[in-house]
Scaffold this motif. Structure first.
Motif, PDB file in Angstrom:
ATOM      1  N   LEU A  26       0.839  -1.191   0.000  1.00 24.14           N
ATOM      2  CA  LEU A  26       0.000   0.000   0.000  1.00 24.14           C
ATOM      3  C   LEU A  26       0.877   1.245   0.000  1.00 24.14           C
ATOM      4  N   ASP A  27       0.658   2.111  -0.970  1.00 24.12           N
ATOM      5  CA  ASP A  27       1.379   3.373  -1.025  1.00 24.12           C
ATOM      6  C   ASP A  27       0.983   4.208   0.193  1.00 24.12           C
ATOM      7  N   PRO A  28       1.929   4.611   1.037  1.00 22.03           N
ATOM      8  CA  PRO A  28       1.586   5.416   2.211  1.00 22.03           C
ATOM      9  C   PRO A  28       0.798   6.671   1.872  1.00 22.03           C
ATOM     10  N   GLU A  29       0.982   7.192   0.652  1.00 18.82           N
ATOM     11  CA  GLU A  29       0.284   8.408   0.252  1.00 18.82           C
ATOM     12  C   GLU A  29      -1.211   8.186   0.056  1.00 18.82           C
ATOM     13  N   VAL A  30      -1.631   6.932  -0.127  1.00 19.79           N
ATOM     14  CA  VAL A  30      -3.055   6.666  -0.351  1.00 19.79           C
ATOM     15  C   VAL A  30      -3.716   5.960   0.828  1.00 19.79           C
ATOM     16  N   VAL A  31      -2.946   5.636   1.862  1.00 22.60           N
ATOM     17  CA  VAL A  31      -3.546   5.047   3.054  1.00 22.60           C
ATOM     18  C   VAL A  31      -4.424   6.095   3.733  1.00 22.60           C
ATOM     19  N   VAL A  32      -5.685   5.764   3.936  1.00 26.20           N
ATOM     20  CA  VAL A  32      -6.630   6.693   4.551  1.00 26.20           C
ATOM     21  C   VAL A  32      -6.686   6.486   6.061  1.00 26.20           C
ATOM     22  N   THR A  33      -6.777   5.237   6.478  1.00 23.81           N
ATOM     23  CA  THR A  33      -6.804   4.918   7.906  1.00 23.81           C
ATOM     24  C   THR A  33      -5.507   4.210   8.286  1.00 23.81           C
ATOM     25  N   PRO A  34      -4.635   4.861   9.049  1.00 21.16           N
ATOM     26  CA  PRO A  34      -3.404   4.199   9.489  1.00 21.16           C
ATOM     27  C   PRO A  34      -3.712   3.060  10.459  1.00 21.16           C
ATOM     28  N   GLY A  35      -2.866   2.051  10.454  1.00 21.92           N
ATOM     29  CA  GLY A  35      -3.073   0.881  11.276  1.00 21.92           C
ATOM     30  C   GLY A  35      -3.142   1.144  12.765  1.00 21.92           C
ATOM     31  N   ILE A  36      -2.648   2.278  13.232  1.00 20.50           N
ATOM     32  CA  ILE A  36      -2.699   2.581  14.669  1.00 20.50           C
ATOM     33  C   ILE A  36      -4.130   2.656  15.171  1.00 20.50           C
ATOM     34  N   PHE A  37      -5.086   2.927  14.251  1.00 19.03           N
ATOM     35  CA  PHE A  37      -6.488   3.029  14.644  1.00 19.03           C
ATOM     36  C   PHE A  37      -7.260   1.728  14.445  1.00 19.03           C
ATOM     37  N   VAL A  38      -6.599   0.689  13.987  1.00 20.12           N
ATOM     38  CA  VAL A  38      -7.273  -0.573  13.671  1.00 20.12           C
ATOM     39  C   VAL A  38      -6.667  -1.695  14.519  1.00 20.12           C
ATOM     40  N   GLN A  39      -7.526  -2.455  15.173  1.00 24.38           N
ATOM     41  CA  GLN A  39      -7.048  -3.546  16.025  1.00 24.38           C
ATOM     42  C   GLN A  39      -7.162  -4.908  15.350  1.00 24.38           C
ATOM     43  N   ARG A  40      -8.123  -5.064  14.434  1.00 26.60           N
ATOM     44  CA  ARG A  40      -8.286  -6.342  13.741  1.00 26.60           C
ATOM     45  C   ARG A  40      -8.707  -6.101  12.297  1.00 26.60           C
ATOM     46  N   VAL A  41      -8.276  -6.989  11.434  1.00 23.81           N
ATOM     47  CA  VAL A  41      -8.654  -6.923  10.020  1.00 23.81           C
ATOM     48  C   VAL A  41      -8.921  -8.338   9.532  1.00 23.81           C
ATOM     49  N   VAL A  42      -9.963  -8.496   8.739  1.00 22.41           N
ATOM     50  CA  VAL A  42     -10.325  -9.814   8.233  1.00 22.41           C
ATOM     51  C   VAL A  42     -10.644  -9.710   6.746  1.00 22.41           C
ATOM     52  N   ARG A  43     -10.086 -10.626   5.981  1.00 17.84           N
ATOM     53  CA  ARG A  43     -10.297 -10.617   4.531  1.00 17.84           C
ATOM     54  C   ARG A  43     -11.633 -11.266   4.189  1.00 17.84           C
ATOM     55  N   ILE A  44     -12.417 -10.553   3.403  1.00 18.44           N
ATOM     56  CA  ILE A  44     -13.719 -11.045   2.953  1.00 18.44           C
ATOM     57  C   ILE A  44     -13.823 -10.818   1.446  1.00 18.44           C
ATOM     58  N   THR A  45     -14.095 -11.861   0.718  1.00 21.26           N
ATOM     59  CA  THR A  45     -14.474 -11.724  -0.686  1.00 21.26           C
ATOM     60  C   THR A  45     -15.796 -12.436  -0.843  1.00 21.26           C
ATOM     61  N   HIS A  46     -16.456 -12.201  -1.957  1.00 22.84           N
ATOM     62  CA  HIS A  46     -17.743 -12.861  -2.176  1.00 22.84           C
ATOM     63  C   HIS A  46     -17.561 -14.378  -2.172  1.00 22.84           C
ATOM     64  N   VAL A  47     -16.460 -14.838  -2.739  1.00 24.93           N
ATOM     65  CA  VAL A  47     -16.194 -16.274  -2.767  1.00 24.93           C
ATOM     66  C   VAL A  47     -15.920 -16.793  -1.373  1.00 24.93           C
ATOM     67  N   ALA A  48     -15.067 -16.067  -0.633  1.00 22.84           N
ATOM     68  CA  ALA A  48     -14.724 -16.495   0.719  1.00 22.84           C
ATOM     69  C   ALA A  48     -15.948 -16.481   1.625  1.00 22.84           C
ATOM     70  N   ALA A  49     -16.799 -15.460   1.480  1.00 20.09           N
ATOM     71  CA  ALA A  49     -18.001 -15.372   2.300  1.00 20.09           C
ATOM     72  C   ALA A  49     -18.944 -16.530   2.003  1.00 20.09           C
ATOM     73  N   ALA A  50     -19.091 -16.863   0.730  1.00 15.66           N
ATOM     74  CA  ALA A  50     -19.962 -17.974   0.357  1.00 15.66           C
ATOM     75  C   ALA A  50     -19.441 -19.295   0.904  1.00 15.66           C
ATOM     76  N   GLU A  51     -18.107 -19.480   0.842  1.00 14.13           N
ATOM     77  CA  GLU A  51     -17.508 -20.713   1.367  1.00 14.13           C
ATOM     78  C   GLU A  51     -17.714 -20.802   2.883  1.00 14.13           C
ATOM     79  N   ALA A  52     -17.597 -19.670   3.564  1.00 12.45           N
ATOM     80  CA  ALA A  52     -17.759 -19.659   5.012  1.00 12.45           C
ATOM     81  C   ALA A  52     -19.189 -20.042   5.396  1.00 12.45           C
ATOM     82  N   ARG A  53     -20.159 -19.490   4.668  1.00 11.84           N
ATOM     83  CA  ARG A  53     -21.560 -19.823   4.958  1.00 11.84           C
ATOM     84  C   ARG A  53     -21.829 -21.299   4.699  1.00 11.84           C
TER      85      ARG A  53
END
Length: 233
Positions: free
Chosen positions: A201-228
């Motif tokens: 990620l280009d630092p110039e385009v990061v909107v929310t720095p990681g210091i404000f985020v405690q958890r992140v989870v990857r979701i795609t339509h395929v991954a969500a369907a598989e999870a369900r």
């Protein structure tokens, strides 16, 4: 090694308990973290206070939380539209409390929380029912109402890309309330469509720095369907 990635939405929101206050990003359906909300419903937390722009659309997102009877209070600026039938029914039945906040004030109060301010003065709402019982002040020949910041225990937001440190970029209007909510909550949980390596990620385009985020989870339509599918089998 800092790694904030969670393996599933249900695990990411697993410590949200009864009575929690939760900011939920989204403007209508744009930027709504649907999969995190599904994980929240699966976790069983009740008596929740929800801070969001509106009170849900159709059958998913905030509307699904209200349908399941999990929300005791909602703080929002636009509670009713043509498909907000679950909120409408709950409110008429006296099952949910509404705090109506003009949209600009909602954003400003959330920003104030993230900035560590004690209060703000805004002209919006002066002279209306929304100002009853609140301190007012005349500044430079204009009347203002004092409003307090809005904090929350958790923020659930949606971004386009993130890395394991929690740095986030958004997709166009799906950005909406996400960045300010991330700063105003004690714990921010972000769902992303793509989890990229550090440095991608280009630092110039990061909107929310990681210091404000405690958890992140990857979701795609395929991954969500598989999870369900996996939960159903």
């Amino acid at each position: 090694m800092i790694d904030k990635a969670s393996s599933s939405p249900k695990i990411a929101v697993g410590d949200i308990r009864d009575g929690a206050s939760i900011m939920i990003g989204g403007f209508g359906t744009a930027g709504m973290p649907d999969e995190l909300i599904e994980g929240l419903i699966a976790g069983g937390a009740r008596n929740l206070t929800i801070i969001s722009n509106n009170a849900g659309n159709g059958e998913t997102g905030v509307a699904a939380l209200i349908k399941e009877g999990r929300v005791s209070k909602i703080v929002c600026s636009f509670p009713r539209q043509s498909d907000s039938h679950h909120f409408d029914a709950a409110y008429r039945a006296g099952q949910i409390e509404l705090e109506l906040v003009p949209q600009g004030n909602l954003a400003a109060r959330i920003q104030a929380a993230g900035a560590g301010l004690g209060a703000i003065f805004t002209p919006t709402g002066f002279g209306t029912l929304l100002a009853e019982g609140k301190e007012t002040r005349r500044i430079n020949d204009r009347d203002y109402v004092m409003e307090y910041p809005i904090h929350a225990d958790f923020a659930l937001i949606k971004a386009l890309k993130g890395d394991r440190w929690g740095n986030l970029v958004y997709r166009k209007t799906a950005r909406n309330f996400g960045p300010i909510m991330a700063m105003a909550a004690r714990t921010t949980i972000a769902q992303v469509e793509e989890l990229v390596p550090l440095g991608a990620l280009d630092p110039e385009v990061v909107v929310t720095p990681g210091i404000f985020v405690q958890r992140v989870v990857r979701i795609t339509h395929v991954a969500a369907a598989e999870a369900r599918l996996g939960e159903a089998t």
